[in-house]
Design a protein around this motif. Structure first.
Motif, mmCIF file in Angstrom:
data_model
loop_
_atom_site.group_PDB
_atom_site.id
_atom_site.type_symbol
_atom_site.label_atom_id
_atom_site.label_comp_id
_atom_site.label_asym_id
_atom_site.label_seq_id
_atom_site.Cartn_x
_atom_site.Cartn_y
_atom_site.Cartn_z
ATOM 1 N N VAL A 156 49.110 56.963 85.657
ATOM 2 C CA VAL A 156 48.879 55.958 84.616
ATOM 3 C C VAL A 156 48.612 54.586 85.239
ATOM 4 N N VAL A 157 49.397 54.220 86.233
ATOM 5 C CA VAL A 157 49.221 52.919 86.873
ATOM 6 C C VAL A 157 47.881 52.854 87.600
ATOM 7 N N THR A 158 47.483 53.943 88.243
ATOM 8 C CA THR A 158 46.193 53.982 88.930
ATOM 9 C C THR A 158 45.051 53.790 87.943
ATOM 10 N N VAL A 159 45.141 54.465 86.803
ATOM 11 C CA VAL A 159 44.105 54.295 85.767
ATOM 12 C C VAL A 159 44.107 52.863 85.265
ATOM 13 N N LEU A 160 45.299 52.287 85.092
ATOM 14 C CA LEU A 160 45.382 50.910 84.598
ATOM 15 C C LEU A 160 44.671 49.920 85.504
ATOM 16 N N TYR A 161 44.879 50.018 86.818
ATOM 17 C CA TYR A 161 44.269 48.996 87.659
ATOM 18 C C TYR A 161 42.866 49.340 88.130
ATOM 19 N N SER A 162 42.446 50.596 88.018
ATOM 20 C CA SER A 162 41.103 50.918 88.495
ATOM 21 C C SER A 162 40.074 51.028 87.384
ATOM 22 N N LEU A 163 40.479 51.423 86.193
ATOM 23 C CA LEU A 163 39.521 51.616 85.100
ATOM 24 C C LEU A 163 39.609 50.553 84.013
#
Length: 196
Positions: A156-163
């Motif tokens: 979730v955090v990866t999606v938040l900062y990359s997308l």
């Protein structure tokens, strides 16, 4: 973007001189160069790691913390080294953005008309919002304690900062377009009336 806003608001008569093609090339080269340096350090570090826990990463990106979990060796010093290099580059950019916006807000607060202040703030706030969203999620992703780490939270955090920041960036900057605002209002009205 912060420097562009700073020059446009604090030194508008010198905009063409300060942000000419040479300055833009220097800023782009600095951004690309620092990004390349960081990527090169991360790649060299990753390829030097002995991996013994398989090669399947629990992410859809090859995130560095996930790769470090696959390593057989102790990765504490490597992690600290990468964090120090990345934070020093990121901190430099962050300080530059903060100093630019402090100068911008000081200049905007000196504008005598309310309409002028509103116009100046409306050009700065979207950029500041997107940068804040990106920085806060990246800081949380890489500096959160391992005790609260889980594969689903990491995803979730990866999606938040990359997308999310690039998508929100386009939406926020286009919200200054009156036609888009009207279309969005009509869409919201239509959705609300369909629910009733």
């Amino acid at each position: 973007m912060a420097y562009d806003r700073y020059v446009a608001i604090c030194q508008p008569l010198h905009y063409g001189t300060l942000l000419g093609s040479r300055a833009c090339v220097h800023m782009a080269a600095a951004a690309w160069g620092s990004g390349f340096l960081t990527a090169l350090l991360h790649t060299a570090n990753t390829f030097s790691l002995p991996l013994c826990k398989g090669n399947a990463v629990d992410q859809f990106f090859c995130e560095i913390p996930q790769i470090l979990k696959l390593s057989c060796s102790h990765t504490y010093l490597r992690e600290v080294g990468l964090i120090v290099v990345t934070l020093s580059l990121g901190f430099g950019v962050f300080i530059f953005i903060v100093v630019s916006y402090v100068q911008i807000f000081r200049a905007v607060l000196r504008i005598p008309s309310e309409q002028g202040r509103h116009k100046a703030f409306s050009t700065c706030i979207p950029h500041l919002a997107v940068v804040s969203l990106f920085v806060s999620t990246v800081i949380f992703a890489y500096l959160k304690p391992p005790s609260i780490s889980s594969p689903s939270l990491d995803l979730v955090v990866t999606v938040l900062y990359s997308l999310v920041p690039p998508a929100v960036n386009a939406l926020i900057y286009s919200m200054r377009n009156q036609e888009l605002k009207n279309a969005l209002k009509n869409l919201i009205r239509e959705v609300v009336f369909q629910q009733q």
